[in-house]
Design a protein around this motif. Structure first.
Motif, PDB file in Angstrom:
ATOM      1  N   GLY A  65     119.060  30.418  24.287  1.00  0.00           N
ATOM      2  CA  GLY A  65     118.217  29.417  23.656  1.00  0.00           C
ATOM      3  C   GLY A  65     116.968  29.063  24.430  1.00  0.00           C
ATOM      4  N   GLY A  66     116.600  29.910  25.395  1.00  0.00           N
ATOM      5  CA  GLY A  66     115.408  29.619  26.180  1.00  0.00           C
ATOM      6  C   GLY A  66     115.671  28.810  27.426  1.00  0.00           C
ATOM      7  N   ASN A  67     116.962  28.546  27.712  1.00  0.00           N
ATOM      8  CA  ASN A  67     117.346  27.893  28.959  1.00  0.00           C
ATOM      9  C   ASN A  67     116.817  26.462  29.032  1.00  0.00           C
ATOM     10  OD1 ASN A  67     118.571  27.649  31.497  1.00  0.00           O
ATOM     11  ND2 ASN A  67     117.934  29.678  32.126  1.00  0.00           N
ATOM     12  N   THR A  68     116.720  25.926  30.243  1.00  0.00           N
ATOM     13  CA  THR A  68     116.430  24.510  30.450  1.00  0.00           C
ATOM     14  C   THR A  68     114.925  24.279  30.462  1.00  0.00           C
ATOM     15  OG1 THR A  68     118.459  24.340  31.736  1.00  0.00           O
ATOM     16  CG2 THR A  68     116.908  22.538  31.924  1.00  0.00           C
ATOM     17  N   ARG A  69     114.398  23.786  29.366  1.00  0.00           N
ATOM     18  CA  ARG A  69     112.948  23.673  29.180  1.00  0.00           C
ATOM     19  C   ARG A  69     112.288  22.707  30.167  1.00  0.00           C
ATOM     20  NH1 ARG A  69     110.508  27.070  28.248  1.00  0.00           N
ATOM     21  NH2 ARG A  69     112.290  28.225  29.019  1.00  0.00           N
ATOM     22  N   ILE A  70     113.047  21.744  30.679  1.00  0.00           N
ATOM     23  CA  ILE A  70     112.436  20.751  31.556  1.00  0.00           C
ATOM     24  C   ILE A  70     111.953  21.384  32.858  1.00  0.00           C
ATOM     25  CG2 ILE A  70     114.605  20.022  32.615  1.00  0.00           C
ATOM     26  CD1 ILE A  70     111.568  17.810  31.716  1.00  0.00           C
ATOM     27  N   ALA A  87     110.600  24.400  33.177  1.00  0.00           N
ATOM     28  CA  ALA A  87     109.293  24.981  32.864  1.00  0.00           C
ATOM     29  C   ALA A  87     108.235  23.890  32.780  1.00  0.00           C
ATOM     30  CB  ALA A  87     109.371  25.761  31.560  1.00  0.00           C
ATOM     31  N   LEU A  88     108.586  22.776  32.167  1.00  0.00           N
ATOM     32  CA  LEU A  88     107.641  21.674  32.040  1.00  0.00           C
ATOM     33  C   LEU A  88     107.246  21.127  33.407  1.00  0.00           C
ATOM     34  CD1 LEU A  88     106.112  19.564  30.362  1.00  0.00           C
ATOM     35  CD2 LEU A  88     108.238  18.243  30.263  1.00  0.00           C
ATOM     36  N   GLN A  89     108.227  20.917  34.281  1.00  0.00           N
ATOM     37  CA  GLN A  89     107.930  20.359  35.594  1.00  0.00           C
ATOM     38  C   GLN A  89     107.068  21.300  36.423  1.00  0.00           C
ATOM     39  OE1 GLN A  89     108.467  17.435  36.710  1.00  0.00           O
ATOM     40  NE2 GLN A  89     110.332  16.548  35.878  1.00  0.00           N
ATOM     41  N   LEU A  90     107.264  22.598  36.280  1.00  0.00           N
ATOM     42  CA  LEU A  90     106.540  23.552  37.110  1.00  0.00           C
ATOM     43  C   LEU A  90     105.155  23.871  36.572  1.00  0.00           C
ATOM     44  CD1 LEU A  90     106.784  25.386  39.619  1.00  0.00           C
ATOM     45  CD2 LEU A  90     107.512  27.210  38.087  1.00  0.00           C
ATOM     46  N   THR A  91     105.031  23.984  35.246  1.00  0.00           N
ATOM     47  CA  THR A  91     103.782  24.474  34.657  1.00  0.00           C
ATOM     48  C   THR A  91     103.049  23.460  33.801  1.00  0.00           C
ATOM     49  OG1 THR A  91     104.722  25.287  32.574  1.00  0.00           O
ATOM     50  CG2 THR A  91     104.895  26.740  34.492  1.00  0.00           C
ATOM     51  N   GLY A  92     103.724  22.395  33.384  1.00  0.00           N
ATOM     52  CA  GLY A  92     103.133  21.481  32.423  1.00  0.00           C
ATOM     53  C   GLY A  92     103.327  21.923  30.986  1.00  0.00           C
ATOM     54  N   ASP A  93     103.993  23.063  30.779  1.00  0.00           N
ATOM     55  CA  ASP A  93     104.214  23.623  29.445  1.00  0.00           C
ATOM     56  C   ASP A  93     105.719  23.769  29.227  1.00  0.00           C
ATOM     57  OD1 ASP A  93     104.407  25.047  27.109  1.00  0.00           O
ATOM     58  OD2 ASP A  93     103.060  26.670  27.713  1.00  0.00           O
ATOM     59  N   PRO A  94     106.312  23.014  28.294  1.00  0.00           N
ATOM     60  CA  PRO A  94     107.759  23.110  28.091  1.00  0.00           C
ATOM     61  C   PRO A  94     108.222  24.431  27.515  1.00  0.00           C
ATOM     62  CG  PRO A  94     106.776  21.742  26.394  1.00  0.00           C
ATOM     63  CD  PRO A  94     105.689  22.029  27.378  1.00  0.00           C
ATOM     64  N   TRP A  95     107.289  25.284  27.055  1.00  0.00           N
ATOM     65  CA  TRP A  95     107.696  26.547  26.426  1.00  0.00           C
ATOM     66  C   TRP A  95     107.438  27.755  27.328  1.00  0.00           C
ATOM     67  CZ3 TRP A  95     110.585  24.275  23.405  1.00  0.00           C
ATOM     68  CH2 TRP A  95     110.194  23.108  22.753  1.00  0.00           C
ATOM     69  N   ALA A  96     106.960  27.514  28.548  1.00  0.00           N
ATOM     70  CA  ALA A  96     106.794  28.609  29.510  1.00  0.00           C
ATOM     71  C   ALA A  96     108.169  29.123  29.938  1.00  0.00           C
ATOM     72  CB  ALA A  96     106.001  28.126  30.720  1.00  0.00           C
ATOM     73  N   GLU A  97     108.186  30.275  30.603  1.00  0.00           N
ATOM     74  CA  GLU A  97     109.467  30.832  31.036  1.00  0.00           C
ATOM     75  C   GLU A  97     110.127  29.926  32.064  1.00  0.00           C
ATOM     76  OE1 GLU A  97     108.122  34.001  34.446  1.00  0.00           O
ATOM     77  OE2 GLU A  97     107.705  34.511  32.373  1.00  0.00           O
ATOM     78  N   ASP A  98     111.451  29.911  32.047  1.00  0.00           N
ATOM     79  CA  ASP A  98     112.216  29.086  32.974  1.00  0.00           C
ATOM     80  C   ASP A  98     112.219  29.749  34.350  1.00  0.00           C
ATOM     81  OD1 ASP A  98     114.087  27.669  34.452  1.00  0.00           O
ATOM     82  OD2 ASP A  98     115.500  27.467  32.795  1.00  0.00           O
ATOM     83  N   PRO A  99     111.699  29.081  35.383  1.00  0.00           N
ATOM     84  CA  PRO A  99     111.648  29.707  36.705  1.00  0.00           C
ATOM     85  C   PRO A  99     113.008  29.917  37.338  1.00  0.00           C
ATOM     86  CG  PRO A  99     111.013  27.393  36.824  1.00  0.00           C
ATOM     87  CD  PRO A  99     111.110  27.730  35.372  1.00  0.00           C
ATOM     88  N   ALA A 100     114.060  29.302  36.803  1.00  0.00           N
ATOM     89  CA  ALA A 100     115.386  29.455  37.387  1.00  0.00           C
ATOM     90  C   ALA A 100     116.203  30.566  36.736  1.00  0.00           C
ATOM     91  CB  ALA A 100     116.154  28.141  37.303  1.00  0.00           C
ATOM     92  N   CYS A 101     115.608  31.316  35.782  1.00  0.00           N
ATOM     93  CA  CYS A 101     116.327  32.484  35.250  1.00  0.00           C
ATOM     94  C   CYS A 101     116.412  33.525  36.349  1.00  0.00           C
ATOM     95  CB  CYS A 101     115.613  33.046  34.028  1.00  0.00           C
ATOM     96  SG  CYS A 101     116.426  34.543  33.379  1.00  0.00           S
ATOM     97  N   TYR A 102     117.614  33.924  36.698  1.00  0.00           N
ATOM     98  CA  TYR A 102     117.844  34.815  37.835  1.00  0.00           C
ATOM     99  C   TYR A 102     118.122  36.257  37.417  1.00  0.00           C
ATOM    100  CZ  TYR A 102     122.598  33.465  36.454  1.00  0.00           C
ATOM    101  OH  TYR A 102     123.744  33.210  35.737  1.00  0.00           O
TER     102      TYR A 102
END
Length: 406
Positions: free
Chosen positions: A352-357, A359-374
């Motif tokens: 489902g696109g993982n934890t959107r928050i 992406a929001l905290q890192l980029t300002g965009d809630p729909w950017a890729e999740d940086p914690a996807c490993y």
């Protein structure tokens, strides 16, 4: 939440796949932060709690009205949380009202340090379906994370008090670079104490957790942790041991598990598990889970404190959740308008696109890729090992990025 043990049982005792949920409002599990007050000072606290009174929290009458509305709305589960919920002046009155309303599932989320003696007796008498107790390691490791010497011993006493009184109890463990080595011992502790559930939470960039985002585990460490959880969960399922293992705040865990199933079992079994995971649909912020904070503000989940749907002081939760909020509408879309690796991922119908928050905290965009996807690019179906998004962390006003991308 990814219920690892539940999906493992599908490998040994398959069940029919339920209908996939559609877009639009559903009745969510509600996590209610009753108070911000807490006797501990956890390094990764998402509510930045402290052992002081906080102004503006819901009054007793306001909180009772919320309970009545949640019951009338028909939510499937209510989780009473904090801060430390037992620190709220009328906690037991609210819990008694919740019991009398007969919510389908009533749970308590606590640090466990106050679950002793008369408190333990009262919690047992309230008939909670589940009590989750947070620990961040064994002994001194937990006490360092929790900011109080002796917190581990007090929380363990709380675990034992619950077990002695027949309460289903679970341990919650937030994994970071500083305590990942404690994971085997935490699982051993669950087995030794007869704990019913172990919940591994990945770090979310919110509250004090946002300040400590640099301590988030590296991707290879996360993979090792998931490998251990899969090993322990499969052993428990095969040998009939009752420990349930779940994870939270990184829905890529479901994809990692599915790839293990692909490599270990038949195509028919893997296909069956994938259909169940697609029906689950991954991240449920704004859809299957909701949060009410201590001031009565409603959020898509507990980590979206900078985005407010509305306040139960102005409108009932049921009306806010079924209204026309644009962020909720977008979070409920399937597929979501994901970008980068998440947008191209072959498994977005699973996670489902993982934890959107994050992406929001890192980029300002809630729909950017999740940086914690490993997972690697190859593992998520990309043709080449695509570069991860490289950004300068967003430094704007906390409320601006959400509205910019609606």
């Amino acid at each position: 939440m990814f219920r690892l043990t539940q999906y493992m049982h599908e490998l040994v005792a398959p069940t029919p796949v339920r209908l996939r949920r559609g877009d639009g409002p559903v009745k969510p599990v509600v996590i209610w932060n009753l108070t911000r007050r807490c006797n501990l000072r956890c390094r990764h606290c998402y509510t930045t709690s402290a052992d002081v009174p906080f102004p503006g929290e819901l009054s007793h009458d306001e909180a009772m009205a919320v309970l009545d509305d949640l019951k009338a709305f028909g939510i499937p589960a209510l989780i009473l949380s904090g801060g430390e919920p037992l620190s709220r002046f009328d906690f037991f009155e609210l819990a008694e009202r919740a019991r009398d309303l007969k919510f389908r599932h009533l749970a308590l989320s606590t640090n466990g340090t106050r679950l002793a003696g008369a408190n333990a007796d009262r919690v047992a008498g309230l008939g909670f379906d589940y009590v989750g107790i947070s620990l961040d390691g064994i002994g001194a490791t937990n006490d360092w994370f929790r900011g109080i010497d002796g917190a581990f011993a007090e929380a363990l006493a709380g675990v034992r008090a619950c077990k002695e009184r027949g309460i289903k109890v679970g341990l919650r463990f937030t994994i970071t670079a500083d305590n990942a080595d404690q994971l085997p011992a935490m699982l051993d502790l669950c087995e030794a104490e007869g704990v019913d559930k172990f919940y591994l939470s990945h770090l979310v960039y919110a509250g004090r957790g946002d300040k400590h985002r640099g301590e988030d585990t590296e991707h290879d460490r996360t993979r090792r942790a998931m490998g251990l959880l899969i090993e322990r969960a499969w052993s428990a399922v095969r040998h009939g041991r009752p420990l349930e293992i779940v994870t939270g705040n990184n829905d890529a865990d479901a994809v990692y598990f599915l790839r293990w199933v692909d490599e270990t079992f038949t195509p028919e079994q893997a296909g069956h598990v994938r259909r169940h995971l697609e029906a689950w649909g991954g991240n449920s912020s704004g859809l299957g889970v909701a949060n009410i904070d201590t001031q009565g503000r409603v959020h898509p989940d507990t980590y979206w404190s900078d985005y407010t749907v509305g306040s139960v002081r102005q409108a009932p939760f049921s009306a806010l959740w079924t209204g026309d909020d644009p962020m909720l509408a977008t979070l409920r879309r399937r597929p979501r308008p994901l970008k980068g690796r998440c947008g191209a991922c072959a498994y977005k119908d699973v996670c489902g696109g993982n934890t959107r928050i994050r992406a929001l905290q890192l980029t300002g965009d809630p729909w950017a890729e999740d940086p914690a996807c490993y997972l690697t690019a190859a593992e998520i179906g990309l043709a080449a090992d695509a570069e991860r998004l490289t950004v300068t962390p967003f430094r704007g006003k906390s409320h601006d990025p959400v509205h910019r991308f609606l």
